[in-house]
Design a protein around this motif. Sequence first.
Motif, short mmCIF file in Angstrom:
data_model
loop_
_atom_site.label_atom_id
_atom_site.label_comp_id
_atom_site.label_asym_id
_atom_site.label_seq_id
_atom_site.Cartn_x
_atom_site.Cartn_y
_atom_site.Cartn_z
N THR A 187 0.85 -1.19 0.00
CA THR A 187 0.00 0.00 0.00
C THR A 187 0.88 1.23 0.00
N PRO A 188 0.72 2.14 -0.94
CA PRO A 188 1.57 3.34 -0.97
C PRO A 188 1.60 4.04 0.39
N GLY A 189 2.81 4.22 0.91
CA GLY A 189 2.96 4.87 2.21
C GLY A 189 2.67 3.97 3.38
N GLY A 190 2.37 2.71 3.14
CA GLY A 190 2.04 1.78 4.23
C GLY A 190 3.27 1.41 5.05
N PRO A 191 3.03 0.88 6.27
CA PRO A 191 4.14 0.60 7.18
C PRO A 191 4.97 -0.62 6.79
N ALA A 192 4.46 -1.48 5.91
CA ALA A 192 5.15 -2.73 5.60
C ALA A 192 5.66 -2.79 4.17
N VAL A 193 5.70 -1.65 3.48
CA VAL A 193 6.10 -1.67 2.07
C VAL A 193 7.51 -2.22 1.90
N LEU B 230 3.07 -9.12 -9.23
CA LEU B 230 3.13 -8.05 -8.24
C LEU B 230 3.71 -6.75 -8.80
N VAL B 231 4.20 -6.79 -10.04
CA VAL B 231 4.86 -5.61 -10.60
C VAL B 231 3.98 -4.37 -10.57
N PRO B 232 2.70 -4.43 -10.98
CA PRO B 232 1.87 -3.22 -10.90
C PRO B 232 1.75 -2.68 -9.47
N ALA B 233 1.61 -3.59 -8.49
CA ALA B 233 1.51 -3.14 -7.10
C ALA B 233 2.80 -2.51 -6.63
N LEU B 234 3.94 -3.08 -7.04
CA LEU B 234 5.22 -2.50 -6.67
C LEU B 234 5.36 -1.10 -7.25
N ARG B 235 4.96 -0.93 -8.49
CA ARG B 235 5.05 0.40 -9.11
C ARG B 235 4.18 1.41 -8.35
N SER B 236 2.98 0.99 -8.00
CA SER B 236 2.08 1.92 -7.33
C SER B 236 2.53 2.25 -5.92
N ALA B 237 3.36 1.37 -5.32
CA ALA B 237 3.83 1.61 -3.95
C ALA B 237 5.00 2.58 -3.89
N LEU B 238 5.59 2.93 -5.02
CA LEU B 238 6.69 3.91 -5.02
C LEU B 238 6.18 5.24 -4.49
N SER B 239 7.00 5.89 -3.68
CA SER B 239 6.62 7.20 -3.16
C SER B 239 6.68 8.22 -4.29
N GLY B 240 5.81 9.20 -4.22
CA GLY B 240 5.75 10.13 -5.33
C GLY B 240 6.20 11.53 -5.03
N SER B 241 6.43 11.84 -3.75
CA SER B 241 6.77 13.21 -3.37
C SER B 241 8.26 13.45 -3.48
N VAL B 242 8.77 13.51 -4.69
CA VAL B 242 10.20 13.72 -4.90
C VAL B 242 10.61 15.05 -4.30
N GLY B 243 11.69 15.01 -3.54
CA GLY B 243 12.18 16.20 -2.87
C GLY B 243 11.65 16.37 -1.47
#
Length: 709
Positions: free
Chosen positions: A500-506, A523-536
Amino acid sequence: MDLTRFFADVDAQPWADLHHAYGSAADIPGHLRALAGESEEAASEAISELYGSILHQGSVYGATAHAVPYLARLAAAGHRTEDLLVLLGGIAEGGADEGDSDEAACRTAVAGQLPLILARIDAEDPGLRRAAAWAAAMTGAAGQVLPALRMRGKTETDPRVRAELLGAMAHLDPPGTAAEATGAIGAHEPGEVRIVALLACVDGGLPWGAAHHAAMLSLLPANDLVQDRLDLERNEPLQYVVEELLRRDTDADRAAAYTLLDAALRSAVPEARAEAVWAAETACLLSRSAPERLAGAVEALAADPADVSSAYSLLAKLGGRAAAAVPVLARLAGGEGDPADRALEALVAVAPDRAAPLLARDLERRPRALAAACGSLGGGTSGTPFPYDAVLLDAIRARLRGGGPGGNETIRLALLLGAWGSRASAALPELRSALPGAPRAVPKALVAICPPEHRETTAEFLTAAARTGPADGRLPAAAAVRELTGDTGPLLAAVADRLTPGGPAVQEAARLAAELGPEAVGLVPALRSALSGSVGERTSPQLDADAEIAAALWRITGDPEEAVPVLAGVLAEAEPTWMRWTLGRAARAAALIGEAARPLVPALEGLLDGRVQVPPVVLALHAIAPEHLDGPRAAALLLEAAERDDDAATALEALVALGPPALTPDHRRRLTDLAERDLRVRASGLEPGIAPADERLREQAREAARGLT
């Protein structure tokens, strides 16, 4: 002093724009007013507040240097002078001599007040003289301070002030003070002066001879002789002398340290033996030979149960070499309450076979001993597994059946059962019932103890836990199913659920996905969606998770097109000072990718001057672009990292990867020294784990040295 003009100046300063430990420094004028006021209670509170804000646990801030002139002027005017001199000394104590840091600015600021400070060297009050001598010495301004200290020393008669003067001179000029200190260790001097003189002899690098040995023993117990000193680093003299001699790392100094310790541990004075026990503990944390060299004195300690009860921690560090104390430990461990638990905790380390039945007899009321038996919460820190004992197994089963354990106790019982493996298989029903109380520890233990005939039913139980059990235990339960049966279905489902994006167990989920490799392609789509997006704006946990996701994407797809840009972002954004381990994790992921990660080479090369991340960065560059590595330079960086215990295990791994051509004769000498020297490489962390971890590192260094010859 005209307080009206003084506070007009204070109020004109931009305190609100300056910062201390608790934020804005706008409260400093109020504290300064309290110091100058008539209320002793308010002034004392102001001193306490200033220690908490501008000198917080030894740290200084931008507001600290700005406050120094005002503190000094209040001290000069007679407002809480002694307290303020000590505060000024503390502000200067941790400072640097140059640079633009807050520490350097603070030391410079206090040095700028030396005329006011040194004027109190000749004060009528001995407390003021002591505080002035110490504060002046902490500035490091030897040229200005030493002449004043030496001049005062010629006429000073108060023993405590003389001791502070001698300590201050030794701080500023250790070699130059050694001769004077040598003349002051004799019995003609007060004890307060003699003990500081001995410390100054050590600091001055003098050989520890028979006169020093005799003087030190004659002054034990020595702690009371320095209890009023402002130098807190040397407030346990015997421990300090032993530590400094061992750090010299010569045969002569080691012999002197252990001869002194042996004699002190055999002293006829109980208080002296107590100080020796603490010094011996310090030796065990520093020196690989300490347990063997101290074993002889244990027989003397073991003769008195009172000594044994004050030396539990030391006996645990000595382990089997403290066998002479076993009868007394066993007798004390058979008692009641916390004292018995502490005795049993030591017995676990010294004679685990004798400890097991005593632990079984009163398991519920022996939490310290249980923690020691399972190697504490982390497991394995004690070095060797606690021996299997059938009576203790029955006690553990009864404890689990009773429903009493919770939290840490359940985790420890699971760790202990897991360490026993199939011998603990009878506890399978009780361990299954304990899953809700320790959902992360129990699945692994179930795998360890489960006999073949129960694997199917245990896997069914764990599959259900992976689907509907406590959220933080679903990944461990699913991983246990895979280990028991090879079935990856529950693990794939659990990993997908936790990505889960931002989840405690990513981070954990991504690591497990990587272990599955191509089998986890779904699981590849889920892994992609779990990447954090707030660069910087990413936090360290987010960057850690992104590095693990990048590694998982590579392990699953074999395509660097997604993984490399993710790692590039982590390497670019992670702050080297505070996110060293994050950078190391990203470097290890890059090493997995190998040559396809060449776009990361410039960023990785830029990290080679760092500290903790150097070993994984060298491994990454060696895997990606070995031609970019200067072998001898890389070997030197790795050896420096290992010698200061900055990820030493990885540093040795990277040295082996570089191979023999990268090592010069001096590198080989240093590698051999890591393996064979007496000083421990690993000297930090939880005390029970230091020696075992250092022994593992020592063996790794020996293997590396053999492989690189």
